[in-house]
Design an enzyme around this catalytic site. Structure first.
Site, PDB file in Angstrom:
ATOM      1  N   THR A  27       0.870  -1.178   0.000  1.00 27.68           N
ATOM      2  CA  THR A  27       0.000   0.000   0.000  1.00 27.68           C
ATOM      3  C   THR A  27       0.907   1.228   0.000  1.00 27.68           C
ATOM      4  OG1 THR A  27       0.011   0.263   2.412  1.00 27.68           O
ATOM      5  CG2 THR A  27      -1.648  -1.258   1.476  1.00 27.68           C
ATOM      6  N   ILE A  84      -4.162  -9.295   2.401  1.00 28.04           N
ATOM      7  CA  ILE A  84      -4.743 -10.215   3.399  1.00 28.04           C
ATOM      8  C   ILE A  84      -6.270 -10.135   3.451  1.00 28.04           C
ATOM      9  CG2 ILE A  84      -2.675 -10.417   4.849  1.00 28.04           C
ATOM     10  CD1 ILE A  84      -3.998  -8.361   6.779  1.00 28.04           C
ATOM     11  N   LEU A 113       1.947  -8.299  11.193  1.00 30.98           N
ATOM     12  CA  LEU A 113       2.105  -6.849  11.386  1.00 30.98           C
ATOM     13  C   LEU A 113       1.314  -6.037  10.369  1.00 30.98           C
ATOM     14  CD1 LEU A 113       5.307  -8.135  11.896  1.00 30.98           C
ATOM     15  CD2 LEU A 113       5.459  -5.849  12.848  1.00 30.98           C
ATOM     16  N   THR A 133      -1.205  -2.604  19.451  1.00 28.92           N
ATOM     17  CA  THR A 133      -0.814  -1.263  19.877  1.00 28.92           C
ATOM     18  C   THR A 133      -1.345  -0.919  21.260  1.00 28.92           C
ATOM     19  OG1 THR A 133      -1.211   1.074  19.379  1.00 28.92           O
ATOM     20  CG2 THR A 133      -2.845  -0.451  18.567  1.00 28.92           C
ATOM     21  N   GLU A 192      -2.782   1.758  21.821  1.00 29.78           N
ATOM     22  CA  GLU A 192      -3.945   2.640  21.627  1.00 29.78           C
ATOM     23  C   GLU A 192      -5.259   1.949  21.948  1.00 29.78           C
ATOM     24  OE1 GLU A 192      -4.131   5.162  18.260  1.00 29.78           O
ATOM     25  OE2 GLU A 192      -1.974   5.471  18.190  1.00 29.78           O
ATOM     26  N   TYR A 211      -9.006   3.605  14.038  1.00 31.60           N
ATOM     27  CA  TYR A 211      -7.808   2.747  13.987  1.00 31.60           C
ATOM     28  C   TYR A 211      -7.738   1.859  15.224  1.00 31.60           C
ATOM     29  CZ  TYR A 211      -2.937   1.472  14.939  1.00 31.60           C
ATOM     30  OH  TYR A 211      -1.801   0.785  15.282  1.00 31.60           O
ATOM     31  N   LYS A 251      -8.012  -2.251  15.685  1.00 31.22           N
ATOM     32  CA  LYS A 251      -6.949  -3.080  16.287  1.00 31.22           C
ATOM     33  C   LYS A 251      -7.502  -3.824  17.508  1.00 31.22           C
ATOM     34  CE  LYS A 251      -3.073  -3.348  15.371  1.00 31.22           C
ATOM     35  NZ  LYS A 251      -2.321  -4.239  14.427  1.00 31.22           N
ATOM     36  N   ASN A 258       6.549   3.875  18.090  1.00 35.23           N
ATOM     37  CA  ASN A 258       7.897   3.562  17.600  1.00 35.23           C
ATOM     38  C   ASN A 258       8.455   4.745  16.802  1.00 35.23           C
ATOM     39  OD1 ASN A 258       8.196   0.033  16.908  1.00 35.23           O
ATOM     40  ND2 ASN A 258       6.898   0.989  18.427  1.00 35.23           N
ATOM     41  N   TYR A 282      -0.803  19.560  16.525  1.00 33.16           N
ATOM     42  CA  TYR A 282      -2.255  19.480  16.765  1.00 33.16           C
ATOM     43  C   TYR A 282      -2.601  20.055  18.141  1.00 33.16           C
ATOM     44  CZ  TYR A 282      -2.515  15.997  12.926  1.00 33.16           C
ATOM     45  OH  TYR A 282      -2.444  15.340  11.723  1.00 33.16           O
ATOM     46  N   TYR A 289      -3.646  18.948   5.704  1.00 29.96           N
ATOM     47  CA  TYR A 289      -3.135  20.138   6.390  1.00 29.96           C
ATOM     48  C   TYR A 289      -3.575  21.474   5.797  1.00 29.96           C
ATOM     49  CZ  TYR A 289      -0.260  16.790   8.918  1.00 29.96           C
ATOM     50  OH  TYR A 289       0.155  15.742   9.705  1.00 29.96           O
TER      51      TYR A 289
HETATM   52  P1  NAD Z   1       3.046   0.691   8.392  1.00 28.74           P
HETATM   53  O1  NAD Z   1       1.798   1.419   8.024  1.00 28.74           O
HETATM   54  O2  NAD Z   1       4.353   1.378   8.276  1.00 28.74           O
HETATM   55  O3  NAD Z   1       3.151  -0.662   7.564  1.00 28.74           O
HETATM   56  C1  NAD Z   1       2.065  -1.498   7.322  1.00 28.74           C
HETATM   57  C2  NAD Z   1       2.444  -2.484   6.237  1.00 28.74           C
HETATM   58  O4  NAD Z   1       1.314  -3.357   6.021  1.00 28.74           O
HETATM   59  C3  NAD Z   1       2.753  -1.839   4.890  1.00 28.74           C
HETATM   60  O5  NAD Z   1       3.907  -2.400   4.327  1.00 28.74           O
HETATM   61  C4  NAD Z   1       1.530  -2.131   4.038  1.00 28.74           C
HETATM   62  O6  NAD Z   1       1.818  -2.241   2.652  1.00 28.74           O
HETATM   63  C5  NAD Z   1       1.076  -3.461   4.622  1.00 28.74           C
HETATM   64  N1  NAD Z   1      -0.373  -3.681   4.419  1.00 28.74           N
HETATM   65  C6  NAD Z   1      -1.367  -2.799   4.674  1.00 28.74           C
HETATM   66  N2  NAD Z   1      -2.565  -3.339   4.326  1.00 28.74           N
HETATM   67  C7  NAD Z   1      -2.297  -4.593   3.862  1.00 28.74           C
HETATM   68  C8  NAD Z   1      -3.108  -5.643   3.364  1.00 28.74           C
HETATM   69  N3  NAD Z   1      -4.443  -5.499   3.266  1.00 28.74           N
HETATM   70  N4  NAD Z   1      -2.523  -6.807   3.002  1.00 28.74           N
HETATM   71  C9  NAD Z   1      -1.158  -6.964   3.107  1.00 28.74           C
HETATM   72  N5  NAD Z   1      -0.347  -5.988   3.532  1.00 28.74           N
HETATM   73  C10 NAD Z   1      -0.905  -4.810   3.923  1.00 28.74           C
HETATM   74  O7  NAD Z   1       2.787   0.181   9.884  1.00 28.74           O
HETATM   75  P2  NAD Z   1       3.803   0.072  11.113  1.00 28.74           P
HETATM   76  O8  NAD Z   1       3.882   1.372  11.779  1.00 28.74           O
HETATM   77  O9  NAD Z   1       5.025  -0.603  10.654  1.00 28.74           O
HETATM   78  O10 NAD Z   1       2.973  -0.904  12.056  1.00 28.74           O
HETATM   79  C11 NAD Z   1       3.081  -2.314  11.922  1.00 28.74           C
HETATM   80  C12 NAD Z   1       2.191  -2.978  12.954  1.00 28.74           C
HETATM   81  O11 NAD Z   1       2.577  -2.579  14.262  1.00 28.74           O
HETATM   82  C13 NAD Z   1       0.718  -2.586  12.824  1.00 28.74           C
HETATM   83  O12 NAD Z   1      -0.065  -3.725  13.097  1.00 28.74           O
HETATM   84  C14 NAD Z   1       0.523  -1.519  13.892  1.00 28.74           C
HETATM   85  O13 NAD Z   1      -0.813  -1.516  14.356  1.00 28.74           O
HETATM   86  C15 NAD Z   1       1.472  -1.999  14.960  1.00 28.74           C
HETATM   87  N6  NAD Z   1       2.047  -0.948  15.834  1.00 28.74           N
HETATM   88  C16 NAD Z   1       2.629   0.169  15.291  1.00 28.74           C
HETATM   89  C17 NAD Z   1       3.219   1.121  16.138  1.00 28.74           C
HETATM   90  C18 NAD Z   1       3.902   2.346  15.597  1.00 28.74           C
HETATM   91  O14 NAD Z   1       4.310   3.200  16.383  1.00 28.74           O
HETATM   92  N7  NAD Z   1       4.089   2.507  14.291  1.00 28.74           N
HETATM   93  C19 NAD Z   1       3.187   0.916  17.514  1.00 28.74           C
HETATM   94  C20 NAD Z   1       2.560  -0.225  18.021  1.00 28.74           C
HETATM   95  C21 NAD Z   1       2.008  -1.165  17.167  1.00 28.74           C
HETATM   96  O1  DAU Z   2       0.865   4.272  20.305  1.00 32.79           O
HETATM   97  C1  DAU Z   2       1.129   3.426  19.211  1.00 32.79           C
HETATM   98  C2  DAU Z   2       0.622   4.075  17.947  1.00 32.79           C
HETATM   99  O2  DAU Z   2       1.502   5.147  17.657  1.00 32.79           O
HETATM  100  C3  DAU Z   2       0.550   3.103  16.780  1.00 32.79           C
HETATM  101  O3  DAU Z   2      -0.397   2.102  17.052  1.00 32.79           O
HETATM  102  C4  DAU Z   2       0.163   3.837  15.485  1.00 32.79           C
HETATM  103  O4  DAU Z   2       0.203   2.942  14.391  1.00 32.79           O
HETATM  104  C5  DAU Z   2       1.163   4.955  15.266  1.00 32.79           C
HETATM  105  O5  DAU Z   2       0.796   5.695  14.126  1.00 32.79           O
HETATM  106  C6  DAU Z   2       1.216   5.882  16.493  1.00 32.79           C
HETATM  107  O6  DAU Z   2      -0.023   6.606  16.652  1.00 32.79           O
HETATM  108  P1  DAU Z   2      -0.066   8.157  17.054  1.00 32.79           P
HETATM  109  O7  DAU Z   2      -1.359   8.713  16.629  1.00 32.79           O
HETATM  110  O8  DAU Z   2       0.355   8.352  18.463  1.00 32.79           O
HETATM  111  O9  DAU Z   2       1.164   8.680  16.119  1.00 32.79           O
HETATM  112  P2  DAU Z   2       1.326   9.981  15.195  1.00 32.79           P
HETATM  113  O10 DAU Z   2       2.751  10.015  14.780  1.00 32.79           O
HETATM  114  O11 DAU Z   2       0.277  10.067  14.157  1.00 32.79           O
HETATM  115  O12 DAU Z   2       1.088  11.163  16.240  1.00 32.79           O
HETATM  116  C7  DAU Z   2       1.886  11.290  17.419  1.00 32.79           C
HETATM  117  C8  DAU Z   2       1.368  12.488  18.184  1.00 32.79           C
HETATM  118  O13 DAU Z   2       1.658  13.682  17.435  1.00 32.79           O
HETATM  119  C9  DAU Z   2      -0.137  12.499  18.397  1.00 32.79           C
HETATM  120  O14 DAU Z   2      -0.438  13.070  19.661  1.00 32.79           O
HETATM  121  C10 DAU Z   2      -0.660  13.406  17.286  1.00 32.79           C
HETATM  122  C11 DAU Z   2       0.472  14.419  17.115  1.00 32.79           C
HETATM  123  N1  DAU Z   2       0.638  14.959  15.742  1.00 32.79           N
HETATM  124  C12 DAU Z   2       0.742  14.093  14.722  1.00 32.79           C
HETATM  125  C13 DAU Z   2       0.879  14.535  13.420  1.00 32.79           C
HETATM  126  C14 DAU Z   2       0.969  13.573  12.267  1.00 32.79           C
HETATM  127  C15 DAU Z   2       0.702  16.319  15.546  1.00 32.79           C
HETATM  128  O15 DAU Z   2       0.648  17.114  16.507  1.00 32.79           O
HETATM  129  N2  DAU Z   2       0.843  16.772  14.266  1.00 32.79           N
HETATM  130  C16 DAU Z   2       0.915  15.946  13.192  1.00 32.79           C
HETATM  131  O16 DAU Z   2       1.023  16.445  12.038  1.00 32.79           O
END
Ligand code: NAD
Ligand code: DAU
Length: 348
Positions: free
Chosen positions: A37, A61, A82, A131, A133, A156, A160, A186, A213, A347
């Protein structure tokens, strides 16, 4: 020789998990299933694409027929799941896409492993990566533990939470051997620049406004992505079946303080006068349903499996910023095309 399926391995966290498994376990055949994606990018795992124990499968998937065919071709010993739609802001615009991938997609995988493994679960494991969340929002005190009730606030996190419930239900009802982890925010290399840290690094490089925000007083607990990958490795191999483990960084930051720190480091790196990047901070309309604070109690995984974050925030941020500054081409490639349309819509 074990066959391991990792879904979402072309995304941010998934690419780090795939890299770790391919390099560390030469006796595993690693299958990376990803739909590619907007968030998936094969450049994220270019360094291991020619390894003999690495295989890439492009597929969705949500497509039940495809998933069943895949499982009829391969007898997987383990699945690390993931793949997900992962961005809260996108879930506010299009919740159904999140139900499809995060709920239906997870269901398709659960049904496929259930029928492939039948009742012979010896040596098998389904690992669902989730997550913090799902627990909702904290006030100024307290931490999320594994027994905190689920209380998701965004489409979201609701999707999850739903998938977590199904994984647990398949464990209880059908005896499926699962493990589940809930991790905090992360950061690190290959992070798609629509999430806070990489978005702001990219905007500082390009002298663009930094859209904070609301009042910026929202708190997140940040963990270096390679520490998350190490925790996933540990839980996959040593976690107890039917257990949940929380993973976090013991590293809480208010958004506005984190943004100011980023500005300061970026000014130094880019040789700009101190205070230059701070001028880019712009307070914008808040995210609807914005969770005030996330913070993880990661004592269970520490106590039972001996995991701790190993990279300090100072070191992790330094490595992350250096990576973005040294990978300009990657950044340019992922921020061209559709990214520009998303950015304008979100934005403007
Ligand atoms: P990401 O959005 O960077 O990556 C998601 C990946 O899944 C992409 O490569 C996308 O192509 C693939 N994907 C999406 N829809 C799909 C589908 N229908 N079939 C097959 N592949 C598909 O996400 P991320 O930040 O790497 O997060 C990975 C996992 O970890 C997620 O389950 C997320 O909920 C969880 N998670 C993320 C964070 C974070 O901070 N990013 C924290 C805690 C948990
Ligand atoms: O806590 C784990 C989660 O962390 C994961 O499950 C999600 O996949 C991951 O995207 C992340 O979610 P958040 O919503 O916390 O992450 P994001 O980076 O979108 O935003 C972090 C904080 O920053 C949140 O309080 C919103 C704020 N923010 C975000 C963006 C994109 C801003 O203030 N301005 C912005 O433009």
């Amino acid at each position: 020789m074990k066959k391991i399926l990792i879904t979402g391995g072309a995304g941010f966290i998934g690419s780090h998990v795939v890299r770790r498994f391919v390099n560390k376990y030469p006796d595993y055949q690693v299958y990376n299933l990803d739909a590619l994606t907007y968030a998936g990018n094969l450049e994220n795992i270019k360094d291991i694409e020619n390894n003999s124990n690495y295989n890439f499968i492009k597929g969705d998937i949500v497509d039940e027929i495809f998933v069943n065919e895949l499982f009829s071709m391969h007898n997987f010993d383990g699945v690390l799941h993931l793949a997900a739609e992962s961005h809260v802001d996108r879930s506010i615009e299009d919740p159904l896409a999140f139900v499809k991938t995060n709920v239906i997609g997870t269901m398709n995988l659960l049904n496929a492993v259930k029928s492939q493994w039948k009742n012979n679960f010896e040596g098998k494991r389904f690992y669902h990566i989730s997550t913090d969340e799902v627990y909702g929002s904290l006030g100024s005190e307290g931490l999320f533990t594994e027994t905190t009730p689920y209380d998701p606030n965004s489409p979201y996190s609701a999707s999850k939470a739903s998938s977590d419930h199904f994984v647990r239900a398949y464990g209880e009802t059908y005896g499926l051997p699962y493990v589940l982890t809930n991790c905090s925010n992360n950061y690190g290399s290959y992070h798609f620049p629509e999430k806070l840290i990489p978005l702001f690094i990219n905007n500082i490089i390009n002298n663009k406004p930094l859209p904070v925000y609301g009042d910026g007083n929202y708190t997140r607990d940040w963990l270096f992505v390679e520490d998350h990958a190490a925790a996933i490795d540990l839980v996959f191999h040593e976690g107890k079946n039917h257990e949940t483990y929380n993973i976090g960084g013991f590293n809480e930051w208010k958004n506005i303080d984190l943004v100011k720190l980023l500005c300061q480091i970026m000014d130094e790196k880019l040789g700009r006068e101190e205070g230059t990047s701070k001028e880019l901070i712009t307070y914008v309309k808040d995210r609807p349903g914005h969770d005030l604070r996330y913070a993880i109690d990661a004592s269970k995984i520490n106590r039972e499996l001996g995991w701790n974050p190993s990279v300090t925030f100072e070191e992790g941020l330094e490595r992350t910023i250096n990576w973005y500054l040294n990978n300009e081409e990657w950044l340019q490639n992922v921020t061209s095309g559709a990214y520009k349309d998303y950015y304008k819509k979100q934005y403007s």
